[in-house]
Design a protein around this motif. Structure first.
Motif, PDB file in Angstrom:
ATOM      1  N   GLU A 133       0.889  -1.317   0.354  1.00  0.00           N
ATOM      2  CA  GLU A 133       0.046  -0.208   0.152  1.00  0.00           C
ATOM      3  C   GLU A 133       0.702   1.393   0.037  1.00  0.00           C
ATOM      4  N   LEU A 134       1.666   1.299   0.939  1.00  0.00           N
ATOM      5  CA  LEU A 134       2.855   2.260   1.174  1.00  0.00           C
ATOM      6  C   LEU A 134       3.279   2.659  -1.159  1.00  0.00           C
ATOM      7  N   ASN A 135       4.392   1.639  -1.166  1.00  0.00           N
ATOM      8  CA  ASN A 135       4.891   1.318  -2.447  1.00  0.00           C
ATOM      9  C   ASN A 135       4.222   2.536  -3.736  1.00  0.00           C
ATOM     10  N   GLU A 172       9.065   7.893   8.501  1.00  0.00           N
ATOM     11  CA  GLU A 172      10.055   8.339   8.349  1.00  0.00           C
ATOM     12  C   GLU A 172      10.624   7.637   7.209  1.00  0.00           C
ATOM     13  N   LEU A 173      10.411   5.996   7.031  1.00  0.00           N
ATOM     14  CA  LEU A 173      11.254   5.385   6.075  1.00  0.00           C
ATOM     15  C   LEU A 173      10.297   6.088   4.938  1.00  0.00           C
ATOM     16  N   VAL A 174       9.049   6.552   4.554  1.00  0.00           N
ATOM     17  CA  VAL A 174       8.190   6.948   3.336  1.00  0.00           C
ATOM     18  C   VAL A 174       9.483   7.952   3.325  1.00  0.00           C
ATOM     19  N   GLN A 175       9.329   9.001   3.638  1.00  0.00           N
ATOM     20  CA  GLN A 175      10.263   9.963   3.575  1.00  0.00           C
ATOM     21  C   GLN A 175      11.051  10.132   3.783  1.00  0.00           C
ATOM     22  N   LYS A 176      12.126   9.214   3.624  1.00  0.00           N
ATOM     23  CA  LYS A 176      13.467   9.070   3.302  1.00  0.00           C
ATOM     24  C   LYS A 176      13.525   8.022   1.747  1.00  0.00           C
ATOM     25  N   LEU A 177      12.568   7.517   1.924  1.00  0.00           N
ATOM     26  CA  LEU A 177      12.639   6.869   0.651  1.00  0.00           C
ATOM     27  C   LEU A 177      11.891   7.439  -0.241  1.00  0.00           C
TER      28      LEU A 177
END
Length: 75
Positions: A40-42, A67-72
């Motif tokens: 879903e995030l992807n 934070e992971l989403v922001q980083k990617l």
């Protein structure tokens, strides 16, 4: 952060993501949940969470996931 929270609540509406800070460590989320969340995030954010990022520290809380989403997204 709100969009990440919405995705998490769609996958597991029974979990209080605002309170829980050990989603993996306390076995609240299982591997199927993680696969669903990652998918879903992807799709939603146009990112690619690959196997290198599938660590407990990245999925233990909504803050860590955000934070992971922001980083990617920045990469």
């Amino acid at each position: 952060m709100d969009e990440v929270m919405e995705i998490l609540k769609e996958v597991r509406p029974d979990v209080d993501f605002e309170k829980e800070k050990k989603l993996i460590d306390d076995s609240i989320l299982d591997s199927f949940d993680i696969i669903s969340i990652v998918s879903e995030l992807n799709e939603h954010f146009g990112i690619a969470i690959d196997a290198d990022y599938l660590e407990a520290e990245n999925f233990n809380s909504v803050e860590a996931i955000y934070e992971l989403v922001q980083k990617l997204q920045e990469a």
